[in-house]
Scaffold this motif. Structure first.
Motif, mmCIF file in Angstrom:
data_model
loop_
_atom_site.group_PDB
_atom_site.id
_atom_site.type_symbol
_atom_site.label_atom_id
_atom_site.label_comp_id
_atom_site.label_asym_id
_atom_site.label_seq_id
_atom_site.Cartn_x
_atom_site.Cartn_y
_atom_site.Cartn_z
ATOM 1 N N LEU A 191 1.087 -1.071 0.039
ATOM 2 C CA LEU A 191 -0.092 0.152 -0.456
ATOM 3 C C LEU A 191 0.792 0.999 0.083
ATOM 4 O O LEU A 191 0.370 2.303 -0.213
ATOM 5 C CB LEU A 191 -0.821 -0.014 0.768
ATOM 6 N N GLY A 192 1.808 1.152 1.134
ATOM 7 C CA GLY A 192 3.075 2.652 0.865
ATOM 8 C C GLY A 192 3.810 3.075 -0.818
ATOM 9 O O GLY A 192 3.688 3.722 -1.077
ATOM 10 N N LYS A 193 3.546 1.700 -0.970
ATOM 11 C CA LYS A 193 4.173 2.434 -2.841
ATOM 12 C C LYS A 193 3.129 3.072 -3.749
ATOM 13 O O LYS A 193 3.040 3.434 -4.864
ATOM 14 C CB LYS A 193 4.062 0.720 -3.849
ATOM 15 N N HIS A 194 1.807 3.413 -2.617
ATOM 16 C CA HIS A 194 0.567 4.299 -3.850
ATOM 17 C C HIS A 194 -0.164 5.610 -3.009
ATOM 18 O O HIS A 194 -1.097 5.385 -2.455
ATOM 19 C CB HIS A 194 -0.635 3.531 -3.598
ATOM 20 N N LYS A 195 0.901 6.528 -1.837
ATOM 21 C CA LYS A 195 0.788 6.818 -1.123
ATOM 22 C C LYS A 195 0.000 7.801 -1.782
ATOM 23 O O LYS A 195 -1.230 8.610 -1.173
ATOM 24 C CB LYS A 195 1.931 7.644 -1.572
ATOM 25 N N GLU A 196 0.334 8.382 -3.263
ATOM 26 C CA GLU A 196 -1.203 9.320 -3.379
ATOM 27 C C GLU A 196 -2.523 9.324 -3.498
ATOM 28 O O GLU A 196 -3.523 9.937 -3.132
ATOM 29 C CB GLU A 196 -0.109 9.731 -4.997
ATOM 30 N N GLU A 197 -2.683 7.989 -3.864
ATOM 31 C CA GLU A 197 -3.804 7.165 -3.930
ATOM 32 C C GLU A 197 -4.493 6.985 -2.446
ATOM 33 O O GLU A 197 -5.633 7.717 -1.989
ATOM 34 C CB GLU A 197 -4.349 5.582 -5.149
ATOM 35 N N LEU A 198 -2.928 7.077 -1.670
ATOM 36 C CA LEU A 198 -4.070 6.451 0.046
ATOM 37 C C LEU A 198 -3.988 8.241 0.458
ATOM 38 O O LEU A 198 -5.104 8.083 1.319
ATOM 39 C CB LEU A 198 -2.691 6.115 0.681
#
Length: 493
Positions: free
Chosen positions: A449-456
């Motif tokens: 999930l950390g690879k999708h920081k912008e989406e988070l």
């Protein structure tokens, strides 16, 4: 002639009405006949009362079959006892005078009628305690069947082949009995199965669970389970556990499951081995010299022009298009792609298959994100109902709802089946069970999930606007927020 008949009638009447002294009581043949008729009338009336109570009165009161039998039996026997006492009193018998007779017969009852007395008391015990009830499915003394009737002396068991077995009540009270329906008919069926050593244990687990969910009689809760028992002489040994609502149908359900398992194993190319033994001949030429049948290896026979035995010929396997494995589909999900086979097996075990008819809604906008789905067959349409806007169509192998499940956010679109569709679903409860039993999975998911920081960050902003972010988990860093949210959602330490 008339005088003779009158004399004969008078003679018979005198014999019938002649008093017979029994202790202090005087009886006659006529009173005995009257007594017998009254006793028969009491028996008839009490049986009619029992049937009336059981079929009409207690049924309308909503009492179950087992209770109806017990209540009606106890009441009818109580009324019969009272009726016998009344009949004896009205017939002129002094009941107190019968104590002498009863005392004389006491020794005989104690020895000769011991079993009858024991069965009588046992019958009352069964009716009062109600550990066994009418309609219960039991196993006793190597047989199984339904309790058809419980009387004072014996119990009738209706077996599967259709026979009625009369069992003395004392045997039911004094022996161990397996009552499959004591509280309900829910029970577990065990199906042992061995597969070839080259088989993938995760794929075997997946296929067995798929087979379990294909059987309509199998319950979703508790969910089916697959146990890896060990390494046998010729196979990897597994055990499939399934729970069913009617354990008395286990024979037909087990047969159906065996058919389904065999079909799915063939589809996946999983082989069920058979016992094999290799025979090595150390000196075959000695056997030839002793007049034994000449032994030649299959290769040598082929060189000599002989026929190669059928078992030695290579068999061309029929190429069958195998269904998509859920293990491979889960790896296509970003957050699960680094899971090991053992970790994926945990997800497969907590999931289940969900069928949708064409046009059926899976979930709507605003519904809680409490499940993640993979399309196994068919297709679903994703659209926004408020503005009637089509977003996309997902087909076999595609997935939806994984982020909503892991972050606990509401659905932002509606999903509807375009055709008859089968989905693989993992619910919040199942996902929570997996994370709690395998805490290391939490770190793996956090890394992905950390690879999708912008989406988070975008999701976090949406939830803040909707008032769905708790103060104790809110954080400017979306990764830290996501860590806290996962722990809160799935009760992780």
């Amino acid at each position: 002639m008339d005088t003779f008949l009158k004399q004969l009638f008078t003679y018979i009447y005198n014999i019938v009405t002649a008093p017979i002294e029994i202790g202090e009581t005087s009886v006659s043949l006529s009173s005995i006949v009257k007594l017998i008729l009254c006793v028969l009338a009491v028996i008839f009336l009490t049986r009619a009362l029992k049937n009336f109570l059981k079929k009409y009165v207690l049924t309308r009161m909503g009492i179950d079959e087992g209770n109806r039998e017990a209540i009606s039996t106890i009441i009818s026997y109580g009324m019969a006892t009272l009726g016998f006492i009344v009949v004896l009193q009205t017939s002129g018998f002094n009941i107190a005078s019968l104590a002498v007779i009863a005392g004389g017969l006491g020794v005989g009852i104690g020895f000769g009628l011991q079993d009858i007395t024991k069965n009588f008391v046992s019958g009352l015990t069964l009716l009062v305690e109600r550990k066994l009830k009418l309609g219960d499915f039991i196993e006793f003394d190597g047989m199984s069947g339904y309790i058809k009737e419980i009387s004072i002396r014996s119990t009738i068991i209706r077996t599967f082949p259709g026979g009625d077995v009369v069992v003395p009540n004392s045997e039911l009270v004094n022996n161990r009995i397996l009552n499959w329906s004591y509280e309900n008919f829910i029970g577990r069926i065990d199906i042992p199965i061995g597969v070839a050593y080259a088989s993938d244990p995760v794929l075997v687990t997946e296929t067995l669970l798929k087979s379990a969910y294909m059987e309509p009689a199998v319950l979703r809760e508790p969910p089916p389970r697959v146990l890896f028992l060990g390494f046998g002489d010729n196979s990897l040994d597994f055990l499939l556990w399934v729970w069913v609502g009617r354990i008395d149908d286990r024979i037909t359900i087990k047969s159906s499951l065996n058919f389904i398992i065999d079909y799915n194993f063939r589809q996946q190319g999983i082989h069920i081995p058979f016992p094999q033994r290799d025979l090595w001949l150390r000196n075959p030429e000695v056997l030839n010299g002793m007049g034994a049948v000449a032994f030649r290896a299959p290769e040598k026979q082929q060189e000599d022009g002989g026929d190669v035995p059928q078992f030695a010929k290579p068999q061309l396997a029929t190429q069958i298009a195998r269904p998509l494995a859920i293990k491979d589909l889960l790896r296509q999900v970003t957050y699960f792609q680094n899971f090991t086979d053992l970790e994926l097996r945990q997800l497969i075990e907590v999931g289940y298959r969900k069928r949708l008819a064409a046009g059926e809604i899976l979930f709507r906008e605003g519904d809680p994100g409490d499940a993640f789905y993979i399309v196994l067959s068919g297709s679903v349409e994703v659209f926004v109902a408020k503005i009637n806007k089509h977003l996309t169509t997902l087909t076999t192998g595609q997935f939806l709802g994984e982020l909503a499940l892991m972050l606990g956010i509401p659905r932002t679109a509606t999903v509807r089946a375009v055709e008859d569709t089968i989905l693989f679903a993992i619910t919040k409860k199942g996902f929570e069970k997996t994370l709690q039993s395998q805490p290391e999975l939490y770190d793996v998911i956090v890394q992905e999930l950390g690879k999708h920081k912008e989406e988070l960050a975008q999701r976090q902003k949406q939830l803040r606007e909707m008032g769905l972010v708790n103060e104790d988990e809110d954080d400017k860093n979306p990764i830290d927020w996501m860590r806290k949210r996962l722990k809160n959602l799935f009760n992780l330490q």
